[in-house]
Design an enzyme around this catalytic site. Structure first.
Site, short mmCIF file in Angstrom:
data_model
loop_
_atom_site.label_atom_id
_atom_site.label_comp_id
_atom_site.label_asym_id
_atom_site.label_seq_id
_atom_site.Cartn_x
_atom_site.Cartn_y
_atom_site.Cartn_z
N CYS A 71 -92.24 -20.34 -27.02
CA CYS A 71 -92.04 -18.90 -27.11
C CYS A 71 -91.49 -18.55 -28.50
CB CYS A 71 -91.09 -18.40 -26.04
SG CYS A 71 -90.69 -16.64 -26.16
N CYS A 80 -84.31 -18.05 -21.94
CA CYS A 80 -84.65 -19.47 -21.78
C CYS A 80 -83.78 -20.29 -22.72
CB CYS A 80 -86.12 -19.70 -22.07
SG CYS A 80 -87.23 -18.90 -20.92
N GLN A 297 -87.28 -14.91 -3.51
CA GLN A 297 -87.06 -15.92 -4.53
C GLN A 297 -88.07 -15.79 -5.67
OE1 GLN A 297 -84.67 -17.90 -5.11
NE2 GLN A 297 -83.71 -18.64 -3.24
N CYS A 425 -76.88 -21.54 -5.54
CA CYS A 425 -77.37 -21.23 -6.89
C CYS A 425 -76.27 -21.40 -7.92
CB CYS A 425 -77.93 -19.80 -6.94
SG CYS A 425 -76.74 -18.53 -6.49
#
Length: 470
Positions: A71, A80, A297, A425
């Site tokens: 990217c 990211c 999700q 999570c």
């Protein structure tokens, strides 16, 4: 150590948020965009008493774990944070992250001996997000921009095509920009609270191909609505013509109304201006109805694997009563229901419970019952009443990042289910809650697995099994 000092450091570890950790004269320095094994020239941007933050200026010797981020805006965006790290190394980092929390916070000796498997993505770990949220702004030339907020700011980093999202988003973004610039539609200003367009939201059914496009607006309607809808239709047609075999089907164009001066993205009211107000998608063989507001999700490829692991850990035979805490729209509940006698779900969001009931009906599942409210309030009340659901053979918890409420954990210890399956999570709050359950003398951690739901980020999902001590 002072701000703007330049140092050469070797990165020898990775922090919880994915920043590299080096040391200067014994002091830890956190450096974003670095990987274990890098030797880098850094500039100090903030110095504290016992640690500092540095900015990567140049790589002197790249780490063997480093890879080229595909990217072009990976460093600026901040979404990211691990894209510059080899994918195998990312998975190893996430396993180690969970292991360290279980040892340091959970008090588990040698947690690596209880580790079962890492559920990494089998294929190229991109194009996995089924929901995207793009803030809308105006650049210095007065043109529309859509993208993501830079870390800890409300400055928008322009994005043409996010590589973690579905490929159709590139075409929708371009259509929205042309609509704004062509019709000179006003864009929301956070400081003044004025302007119309706030966010673009897309939801994609990866199994069904169904697509929802939604604009979050600070008003009652949008100008030239029919032209906007037509531009979206044309964008989808163009995507389909260039991506044969991966076609999207536009099923819904929505307006979501958020007139509050708030950081909240999605408002409480929506209406369909094209098609219906929902799309369908599947997890395994279970069909789900998904609205703008639904929690579903993000990574459909990995969700089935994670929930399959939860189902395996539950060890159901068809005779069990199961509680699903923090059940959302009933995803795990419906997975469990096919192998349980009865499943009870509880969730604080009323819309989610309405969706859970509708999803049960949609799939012909009639052995579920859902409650609206805080799990820490609903479950103790039902337990103390002695009515249906006061006993559980298996409990599944899938809490938000803050983990389980202590009152709920106390009730679980009193209910004495044979097995507790914890889907997490956040490994830190997972470890904290495991310690509470273990120190009760009633439960022990038996095994756990780690799942890469959010590739290229520091986020990690875990699934653990606790069994009651005989």
């Amino acid at each position: 150590m002072n701000k703007n000092d330049i140092y050469e450091v070797k990165i020898d570890d990775i922090s919880e948020d994915g920043s590299g950790i080096g040391h200067v004269e014994g002091m830890a320095v956190f450096v974003k965009d670095t990987v274990t094994g890098d030797v880098a020239e850094i500039k100090i941007i903030k110095a504290k008493k016992n640690y500092a933050y540095g900015r990567l200026m140049r790589l002197i010797t790249p780490s063997p774990y480093r890879t080229e981020a595909p990217c072009p805006i990976a460093r600026q965006c901040g979404g990211c944070t691990l894209q510059h790290m080899d994918y195998k190394a990312q998975l190893e980092y996430k396993v180690k992250k969970v292991e360290n929390c279980l040892k340091r916070i959970g008090g588990i000796d040698d947690p690596q001996n209880l580790f079962e498997e890492m559920l990494g993505m089998d294929e190229n770990p991109f194009r996995f997000r089924n929901k995207m949220q793009f803030p809308i702004g105006i650049d210095k030339e007065g043109k529309a921009v859509l993208g993501f907020y830079a870390q800890r700011t409300h400055s928008i980093i322009p994005v043409e095509d996010c590589m973690t999202g579905h490929g159709v988003n590139k075409y929708i973004i371009e259509a929205v920009k042309k609509y704004i610039d062509g019709k000179r539609v006003s864009v929301y200003d956070e400081e003044s609270g004025t302007g119309l367009l706030r966010h673009l939201i897309t939801r994609t059914g990866f199994s069904t191909g169904e697509l929802m496009v939604a604009l979050v607006i600070n008003g009652e309607d949008i100008p030239a609505k029919e032209e906007f809808i037509k531009s979206v239709e044309e964008a989808v047609e163009q995507y389909n013509s260039e991506n044969v075999g991966k076609e999207s089907v536009l099923k819904s164009v929505m307006l979501n109304f958020n007139r509050e001066k708030t950081n909240r993205i999605i408002g409480y009211e929506s209406k369909a201006v094209y098609g219906r107000d929902y799309i369908y998608d599947y997890i395994g063989d279970i069909k789900f109805k998904i609205s703008v507001e639904s929690f579903f999700q993000i990574n459909p490829y990995q969700t089935g694997r994670l929930y399959g692991k939860a189902l395996m850990y539950a060890g159901l035979t068809g005779r069990e009563t199961v509680w699903d805490m923090y059940c959302g729209i009933g995803t795990i509940s419906l997975f469990l229901s096919k192998q349980a006698r009865k499943v009870y779900g509880v969730e604080i969001v009323p819309q989610a419970i309405r969706d859970a009931k509708e999803n049960a009906r949609l799939n012909g599942i009639n052995n579920t019952e859902f409650y609206v409210g805080k799990a820490e309030d609903v479950v103790p009340e039902i337990y103390s009443s002695g009515k249906d659901g006061s006993h559980a053979d298996v409990v599944v918890v899938d809490p938000p990042r803050k983990g389980c409420d202590e009152k709920l954990l106390e009730t679980l210890i009193l209910m004495k289910p044979e097995r507790i399956v914890y889907v997490s999570c956040d490994p830190a709050t997972l470890a904290r809650d495991i310690k509470i359950l273990s120190e009760s003398g009633e439960y022990r951690l038996v095994r756990y697995s780690v799942c890469d739901m959010f590739s290229h980020s520091g986020h990690v999902e875990s699934c653990v099994l606790l069994e009651r001590l005989k």
